[in-house]
Every structure is written in C-alpha cells, then in structure tokens.
Design a protein around this motif. Sequence first.
Motif, short mmCIF file in Angstrom:
data_model
loop_
_atom_site.label_atom_id
_atom_site.label_comp_id
_atom_site.label_asym_id
_atom_site.label_seq_id
_atom_site.Cartn_x
_atom_site.Cartn_y
_atom_site.Cartn_z
N PRO A 129 0.84 -1.20 0.00
CA PRO A 129 0.00 0.00 0.00
C PRO A 129 0.88 1.26 0.00
N VAL A 130 0.37 2.30 -0.62
CA VAL A 130 1.13 3.55 -0.69
C VAL A 130 1.45 4.08 0.71
N ALA A 131 0.62 3.77 1.68
CA ALA A 131 0.86 4.22 3.05
C ALA A 131 2.13 3.62 3.64
N GLU A 132 2.63 2.53 3.04
CA GLU A 132 3.83 1.87 3.54
C GLU A 132 5.07 2.17 2.70
N VAL A 133 4.99 3.17 1.83
CA VAL A 133 6.11 3.46 0.94
C VAL A 133 7.38 3.80 1.71
N GLU A 134 7.25 4.46 2.85
CA GLU A 134 8.44 4.82 3.62
C GLU A 134 9.10 3.60 4.26
N ALA A 135 8.34 2.55 4.49
CA ALA A 135 8.91 1.33 5.07
C ALA A 135 9.67 0.51 4.03
N TYR A 136 9.28 0.62 2.76
CA TYR A 136 9.88 -0.22 1.72
C TYR A 136 10.63 0.56 0.65
N GLY A 137 10.39 1.83 0.52
CA GLY A 137 10.97 2.63 -0.55
C GLY A 137 12.48 2.75 -0.50
N GLN A 138 13.03 2.76 0.68
CA GLN A 138 14.48 2.94 0.83
C GLN A 138 15.26 1.84 0.13
N ASP A 139 14.74 0.63 0.13
CA ASP A 139 15.44 -0.51 -0.46
C ASP A 139 15.18 -0.67 -1.96
N ALA A 140 14.27 0.12 -2.50
CA ALA A 140 13.88 -0.03 -3.90
C ALA A 140 14.81 0.74 -4.83
N ASP A 141 15.04 0.16 -6.01
CA ASP A 141 15.76 0.87 -7.07
C ASP A 141 14.77 1.72 -7.86
N ALA A 142 13.53 1.25 -7.94
CA ALA A 142 12.47 1.98 -8.64
C ALA A 142 11.17 1.81 -7.88
N ILE A 143 10.38 2.87 -7.88
CA ILE A 143 9.07 2.85 -7.23
C ILE A 143 8.03 3.18 -8.30
N LEU A 144 7.10 2.26 -8.48
CA LEU A 144 6.04 2.44 -9.47
C LEU A 144 4.71 2.64 -8.75
N LEU A 145 4.01 3.68 -9.14
CA LEU A 145 2.72 3.99 -8.54
C LEU A 145 1.59 3.49 -9.43
N GLY A 146 0.62 2.83 -8.82
CA GLY A 146 -0.58 2.46 -9.55
C GLY A 146 -1.32 3.73 -9.93
N PRO A 147 -2.08 3.70 -11.03
CA PRO A 147 -2.78 4.90 -11.48
C PRO A 147 -3.70 5.52 -10.42
N GLN A 148 -4.25 4.69 -9.54
CA GLN A 148 -5.17 5.20 -8.53
C GLN A 148 -4.48 6.03 -7.44
N VAL A 149 -3.15 5.96 -7.36
CA VAL A 149 -2.42 6.77 -6.38
C VAL A 149 -1.43 7.73 -7.06
N ARG A 150 -1.68 8.03 -8.33
CA ARG A 150 -0.78 8.92 -9.06
C ARG A 150 -0.68 10.30 -8.42
N PHE A 151 -1.71 10.69 -7.66
CA PHE A 151 -1.68 11.98 -6.97
C PHE A 151 -0.57 12.04 -5.93
N GLN A 152 0.00 10.91 -5.56
CA GLN A 152 1.09 10.85 -4.59
C GLN A 152 2.48 10.98 -5.25
N PHE A 153 2.52 11.12 -6.57
CA PHE A 153 3.77 11.13 -7.31
C PHE A 153 4.78 12.14 -6.77
N LYS A 154 4.39 13.39 -6.67
CA LYS A 154 5.34 14.43 -6.23
C LYS A 154 5.80 14.19 -4.80
N ASN A 155 4.91 13.72 -3.96
CA ASN A 155 5.27 13.43 -2.57
C ASN A 155 6.32 12.33 -2.51
N ILE A 156 6.10 11.24 -3.22
CA ILE A 156 7.03 10.11 -3.20
C ILE A 156 8.34 10.50 -3.87
#
Length: 99
Positions: free
Chosen positions: A37-64
């Motif tokens: 879930p996008v709410a958990e991006v901070e828990a998993y994003g650090q280890d990712a090389d790329a983060i892909l957002l589903g279209p339903q959460v595209r409004f979070q793009f600039k934040n992420i």
Amino acid sequence: MNILLVCSAGMSTSLLVTRMLEAAKKQGLELKIEAHPVAEVEAYGQDADAILLGPQVRFQFKNIQSLYPDKVVEVIDMRDYGMMNGEKVLKHVLAALEK
C-alpha cells in the motif's frame, strides 16, 4: 534489482507483480518485485531501485518523488495497469532505470 509497486491497498498490484516476474524470468532477469500500500512506501521505498505507482495513487507522485529524489519514481500507464501487462510495465521501468 528491487522494484516496488504501490497502490491503494497493495492488493490490486499483486497480479501485475506476478506478470512482471514472469516477464523477467523469460528475459533471464532476477528481480525482486513487491507490491505494498502507498501508506507503507516509507517502510519499503528505501530498499527499492524503482518505485512504481498504480494509477489510482498517481496523486502521490510528487510526494514520493520528494521522499526519494535519487530513485526512479514512475506512474504505471493506466492501460497497461488495467490490462495487467507485466511485460510492458517491466520494459518501461527497465528503460527508466537505464536513463
């Protein structure tokens, strides 16, 4: 390589993850691809090389993108997402990572 997919609840991207992993296997690529879930991006994003957002959460793009300025952050194409086209989504993210 580690790819993180985020959506509203992490459920709708599960099939897309499976299809992306199948496409990667056909290409002989060993990737780690997870959906959360996008709410958990901070828990998993650090280890990712790329983060892909589903279209339903595209409004979070600039934040992420602001949380991870040194990572590839992309919104999954709505058509590819709807068709669960793992091959096209994988191709897109691999191209973005090469830039």
